[in-house]
Design a protein around this motif. Structure first.
Motif, PDB file in Angstrom:
ATOM      1  N   ALA A 180       0.824  -1.215   0.000  1.00 34.71           N
ATOM      2  CA  ALA A 180       0.000   0.000   0.000  1.00 34.71           C
ATOM      3  C   ALA A 180       0.855   1.262   0.000  1.00 34.71           C
ATOM      4  O   ALA A 180       0.555   2.237   0.685  1.00 34.71           O
ATOM      5  CB  ALA A 180      -0.960   0.013   1.184  1.00 34.71           C
ATOM      6  N   THR A 181       1.915   1.231  -0.806  1.00 33.02           N
ATOM      7  CA  THR A 181       2.745   2.428  -0.945  1.00 33.02           C
ATOM      8  C   THR A 181       2.514   3.030  -2.331  1.00 33.02           C
ATOM      9  O   THR A 181       1.618   2.614  -3.068  1.00 33.02           O
ATOM     10  CB  THR A 181       4.230   2.092  -0.704  1.00 33.02           C
ATOM     11  OG1 THR A 181       4.976   3.316  -0.630  1.00 33.02           O
ATOM     12  CG2 THR A 181       4.800   1.211  -1.798  1.00 33.02           C
ATOM     13  N   LEU A 182       3.300   4.010  -2.687  1.00 29.19           N
ATOM     14  CA  LEU A 182       3.088   4.751  -3.928  1.00 29.19           C
ATOM     15  C   LEU A 182       3.433   3.907  -5.145  1.00 29.19           C
ATOM     16  O   LEU A 182       4.497   3.297  -5.204  1.00 29.19           O
ATOM     17  CB  LEU A 182       3.948   6.014  -3.916  1.00 29.19           C
ATOM     18  CG  LEU A 182       3.867   6.900  -5.154  1.00 29.19           C
ATOM     19  CD1 LEU A 182       2.475   7.504  -5.275  1.00 29.19           C
ATOM     20  CD2 LEU A 182       4.909   8.015  -5.074  1.00 29.19           C
ATOM     21  N   ALA A 183       2.537   3.864  -6.124  1.00 33.89           N
ATOM     22  CA  ALA A 183       2.812   3.259  -7.423  1.00 33.89           C
ATOM     23  C   ALA A 183       3.251   4.380  -8.359  1.00 33.89           C
ATOM     24  O   ALA A 183       2.452   5.248  -8.724  1.00 33.89           O
ATOM     25  CB  ALA A 183       1.577   2.552  -7.956  1.00 33.89           C
ATOM     26  N   ILE A 184       4.516   4.371  -8.719  1.00 25.12           N
ATOM     27  CA  ILE A 184       5.106   5.465  -9.492  1.00 25.12           C
ATOM     28  C   ILE A 184       4.339   5.743 -10.781  1.00 25.12           C
ATOM     29  O   ILE A 184       4.098   6.899 -11.144  1.00 25.12           O
ATOM     30  CB  ILE A 184       6.581   5.142  -9.824  1.00 25.12           C
ATOM     31  CG1 ILE A 184       7.430   5.106  -8.543  1.00 25.12           C
ATOM     32  CG2 ILE A 184       7.158   6.152 -10.819  1.00 25.12           C
ATOM     33  CD1 ILE A 184       7.528   6.439  -7.834  1.00 25.12           C
ATOM     34  N   ASP A 185       3.943   4.695 -11.475  1.00 21.57           N
ATOM     35  CA  ASP A 185       3.308   4.883 -12.776  1.00 21.57           C
ATOM     36  C   ASP A 185       1.809   5.182 -12.693  1.00 21.57           C
ATOM     37  O   ASP A 185       1.141   5.317 -13.708  1.00 21.57           O
ATOM     38  CB  ASP A 185       3.553   3.680 -13.691  1.00 21.57           C
ATOM     39  CG  ASP A 185       3.327   2.343 -12.997  1.00 21.57           C
ATOM     40  OD1 ASP A 185       2.891   2.353 -11.833  1.00 21.57           O
ATOM     41  OD2 ASP A 185       3.594   1.306 -13.621  1.00 21.57           O
ATOM     42  N   LEU A 186       1.279   5.303 -11.463  1.00 26.67           N
ATOM     43  CA  LEU A 186      -0.128   5.663 -11.298  1.00 26.67           C
ATOM     44  C   LEU A 186      -0.318   7.021 -10.633  1.00 26.67           C
ATOM     45  O   LEU A 186      -1.446   7.505 -10.538  1.00 26.67           O
ATOM     46  CB  LEU A 186      -0.849   4.605 -10.452  1.00 26.67           C
ATOM     47  CG  LEU A 186      -0.952   3.199 -11.041  1.00 26.67           C
ATOM     48  CD1 LEU A 186      -1.781   2.299 -10.124  1.00 26.67           C
ATOM     49  CD2 LEU A 186      -1.553   3.222 -12.438  1.00 26.67           C
ATOM     50  N   LEU A 187       0.742   7.638 -10.177  1.00 25.83           N
ATOM     51  CA  LEU A 187       0.622   8.898  -9.443  1.00 25.83           C
ATOM     52  C   LEU A 187      -0.113   9.943 -10.278  1.00 25.83           C
ATOM     53  O   LEU A 187       0.297  10.286 -11.385  1.00 25.83           O
ATOM     54  CB  LEU A 187       2.015   9.422  -9.069  1.00 25.83           C
ATOM     55  CG  LEU A 187       2.075  10.789  -8.389  1.00 25.83           C
ATOM     56  CD1 LEU A 187       1.227  10.823  -7.123  1.00 25.83           C
ATOM     57  CD2 LEU A 187       3.528  11.167  -8.063  1.00 25.83           C
ATOM     58  N   GLY A 188      -1.241  10.403  -9.755  1.00 31.37           N
ATOM     59  CA  GLY A 188      -2.004  11.472 -10.398  1.00 31.37           C
ATOM     60  C   GLY A 188      -2.855  11.055 -11.577  1.00 31.37           C
ATOM     61  O   GLY A 188      -3.498  11.920 -12.193  1.00 31.37           O
ATOM     62  N   ARG A 189      -2.910   9.764 -11.889  1.00 28.09           N
ATOM     63  CA  ARG A 189      -3.672   9.356 -13.075  1.00 28.09           C
ATOM     64  C   ARG A 189      -5.138   9.725 -12.951  1.00 28.09           C
ATOM     65  O   ARG A 189      -5.781  10.092 -13.942  1.00 28.09           O
ATOM     66  CB  ARG A 189      -3.525   7.853 -13.311  1.00 28.09           C
ATOM     67  CG  ARG A 189      -4.190   7.402 -14.620  1.00 28.09           C
ATOM     68  CD  ARG A 189      -3.869   5.972 -14.963  1.00 28.09           C
ATOM     69  NE  ARG A 189      -4.538   5.034 -14.081  1.00 28.09           N
ATOM     70  CZ  ARG A 189      -4.412   3.717 -14.176  1.00 28.09           C
ATOM     71  NH1 ARG A 189      -3.613   3.199 -15.090  1.00 28.09           N
ATOM     72  NH2 ARG A 189      -5.062   2.914 -13.346  1.00 28.09           N
ATOM     73  N   GLU A 190      -5.697   9.650 -11.732  1.00 27.28           N
ATOM     74  CA  GLU A 190      -7.102   9.987 -11.548  1.00 27.28           C
ATOM     75  C   GLU A 190      -7.384  11.457 -11.854  1.00 27.28           C
ATOM     76  O   GLU A 190      -8.533  11.833 -12.079  1.00 27.28           O
ATOM     77  CB  GLU A 190      -7.521   9.686 -10.104  1.00 27.28           C
ATOM     78  CG  GLU A 190      -7.394   8.218  -9.717  1.00 27.28           C
ATOM     79  CD  GLU A 190      -8.362   7.344 -10.487  1.00 27.28           C
ATOM     80  OE1 GLU A 190      -9.528   7.261 -10.081  1.00 27.28           O
ATOM     81  OE2 GLU A 190      -7.952   6.741 -11.492  1.00 27.28           O
ATOM     82  N   PHE A 191      -6.336  12.274 -11.863  1.00 20.54           N
ATOM     83  CA  PHE A 191      -6.491  13.711 -12.121  1.00 20.54           C
ATOM     84  C   PHE A 191      -6.034  14.098 -13.523  1.00 20.54           C
ATOM     85  O   PHE A 191      -5.942  15.279 -13.839  1.00 20.54           O
ATOM     86  CB  PHE A 191      -5.715  14.517 -11.077  1.00 20.54           C
ATOM     87  CG  PHE A 191      -6.148  14.247  -9.660  1.00 20.54           C
ATOM     88  CD1 PHE A 191      -7.307  14.816  -9.150  1.00 20.54           C
ATOM     89  CD2 PHE A 191      -5.422  13.402  -8.847  1.00 20.54           C
ATOM     90  CE1 PHE A 191      -7.726  14.553  -7.858  1.00 20.54           C
ATOM     91  CE2 PHE A 191      -5.825  13.133  -7.548  1.00 20.54           C
ATOM     92  CZ  PHE A 191      -6.987  13.707  -7.051  1.00 20.54           C
ATOM     93  N   GLY A 192      -5.724  13.103 -14.331  1.00 15.87           N
ATOM     94  CA  GLY A 192      -5.315  13.394 -15.696  1.00 15.87           C
ATOM     95  C   GLY A 192      -3.857  13.763 -15.856  1.00 15.87           C
ATOM     96  O   GLY A 192      -3.460  14.290 -16.902  1.00 15.87           O
ATOM     97  N   TRP A 193      -3.022  13.481 -14.839  1.00 16.05           N
ATOM     98  CA  TRP A 193      -1.603  13.778 -14.953  1.00 16.05           C
ATOM     99  C   TRP A 193      -0.947  12.794 -15.923  1.00 16.05           C
ATOM    100  O   TRP A 193      -1.321  11.623 -16.014  1.00 16.05           O
ATOM    101  CB  TRP A 193      -0.895  13.655 -13.610  1.00 16.05           C
ATOM    102  CG  TRP A 193      -1.402  14.576 -12.536  1.00 16.05           C
ATOM    103  CD1 TRP A 193      -2.439  15.456 -12.603  1.00 16.05           C
ATOM    104  CD2 TRP A 193      -0.880  14.683 -11.202  1.00 16.05           C
ATOM    105  NE1 TRP A 193      -2.605  16.105 -11.416  1.00 16.05           N
ATOM    106  CE2 TRP A 193      -1.664  15.653 -10.526  1.00 16.05           C
ATOM    107  CE3 TRP A 193       0.158  14.046 -10.517  1.00 16.05           C
ATOM    108  CZ2 TRP A 193      -1.419  16.005  -9.197  1.00 16.05           C
ATOM    109  CZ3 TRP A 193       0.398  14.387  -9.197  1.00 16.05           C
ATOM    110  CH2 TRP A 193      -0.377  15.367  -8.543  1.00 16.05           C
ATOM    111  N   THR A 194       0.041  13.272 -16.645  1.00 17.28           N
ATOM    112  CA  THR A 194       0.901  12.421 -17.458  1.00 17.28           C
ATOM    113  C   THR A 194       2.291  12.436 -16.843  1.00 17.28           C
ATOM    114  O   THR A 194       2.602  13.289 -15.995  1.00 17.28           O
ATOM    115  CB  THR A 194       0.964  12.906 -18.907  1.00 17.28           C
ATOM    116  OG1 THR A 194       1.454  14.264 -18.938  1.00 17.28           O
ATOM    117  CG2 THR A 194      -0.419  12.878 -19.548  1.00 17.28           C
TER     118      THR A 194
END
Length: 258
Positions: A149-163
């Motif tokens: 349950a730590t940070l997934a680097i390739d998912l950070l901000g995806r819910e907000f439309g970040w690339t």
């Protein structure tokens, strides 16, 4: 767990079932995920049409012959088929984690949802979480960031439309630093501050202790960190490309989210 949403429209999800019991389970999934399509053998057409009215496609011949079409037409595939069989069926068609669909195996009793392929970028882990809510299947997550349950680097901000901008090696290095509890600098100059609570795979509890937050890139000493995660609209300042070489991942929120 927060309610999970697929990282693609439901219409890009295929559910493959090859037995009568599997088709019945697939029908329950499609009720909770309207827009998904059930694929079933032609010999079970009547059962499939009853389970998923107007949302089934029946095929003749071998299940394995459908894989190229499924890979081309769908972003996510749920297979109510044995794990070993699915591994053998998809193996000849794998390309890379950036383009392969997310594949999840579910047992006929609906007890387990096992991401097999593309857990993060392909959305298999998110599919498994959605199936937990749809039919009560327990996700079996083996990716280190999700297991802990730590940070997934390739998912950070995806819910907000970040690339994000990073090479494959940089993603691997940053991910390794996160899961091995190395110091990681997280510099946020733009975008929503709620990215942890809104993490694509769902997170609860505090931010991991090895992630140190900063407000400006110039506030950090890159040599002190195993990876640097920079959320910004800016171009790298002069000289910083060399200082961050091999260890940086740059995230770009939409301009309107600043």
């Amino acid at each position: 767990m927060p309610r999970q949403h697929l990282p693609f429209p439901n219409g890009r999800l295929a559910v493959v079932a090859i037995t009568r019991h599997g088709i019945a389970l697939a029908g329950r999934m499609l009720t909770a995920l309207p827009g998904a399509t059930l694929f079933a053998p032609e010999k079970f057409r009547a059962t499939a049409e009853a389970a998923a009215p107007g949302a089934c496609a029946c095929f003749a011949g071998k299940t394995g012959d459908q894989i190229p079409t499924l890979f081309a037409a769908f972003d996510g595939i749920v297979a109510i088929v044995s794990l070993g069989a699915v591994v053998r069926l998809i193996a000849p068609h794998l390309k890379n984690k950036e383009t392969d669909p997310g594949v999840v195996v579910v047992d006929e009793a609906g007890r387990w949802a096992i991401p097999v392929l593309s857990g993060h970028l392909g959305g298999a882990n998110a599919i498994a979480a959605a199936l937990q809510q749809a039919v009560g299947a327990t996700p079996v997550l083996t990716t280190a960031s999700d297991a802990r349950a730590t940070l997934a680097i390739d998912l950070l901000g995806r819910e907000f439309g970040w690339t994000f901008e990073a090479s494959h090696d940089e993603i691997v290095r940053a991910s390794t630093a996160v899961v091995n509890d190395e110091p990681v600098a997280l510099v946020q100059e733009a975008g929503s501050p709620d990215w942890w609570a809104g993490h694509a795979n769902g997170r609860s509890g505090p931010l991991p202790a090895n992630l140190q937050r900063f407000a400006r890139l110039e506030d950090i000493d890159p040599a002190r960190f195993g990876a640097v995660l920079w959320i910004s609209h800016r171009a790298l300042p002069p000289g910083w490309a060399a200082r961050l070489a091999g260890k940086r991942v740059i995230y770009r929120p939409p301009q309107e989210a600043a």
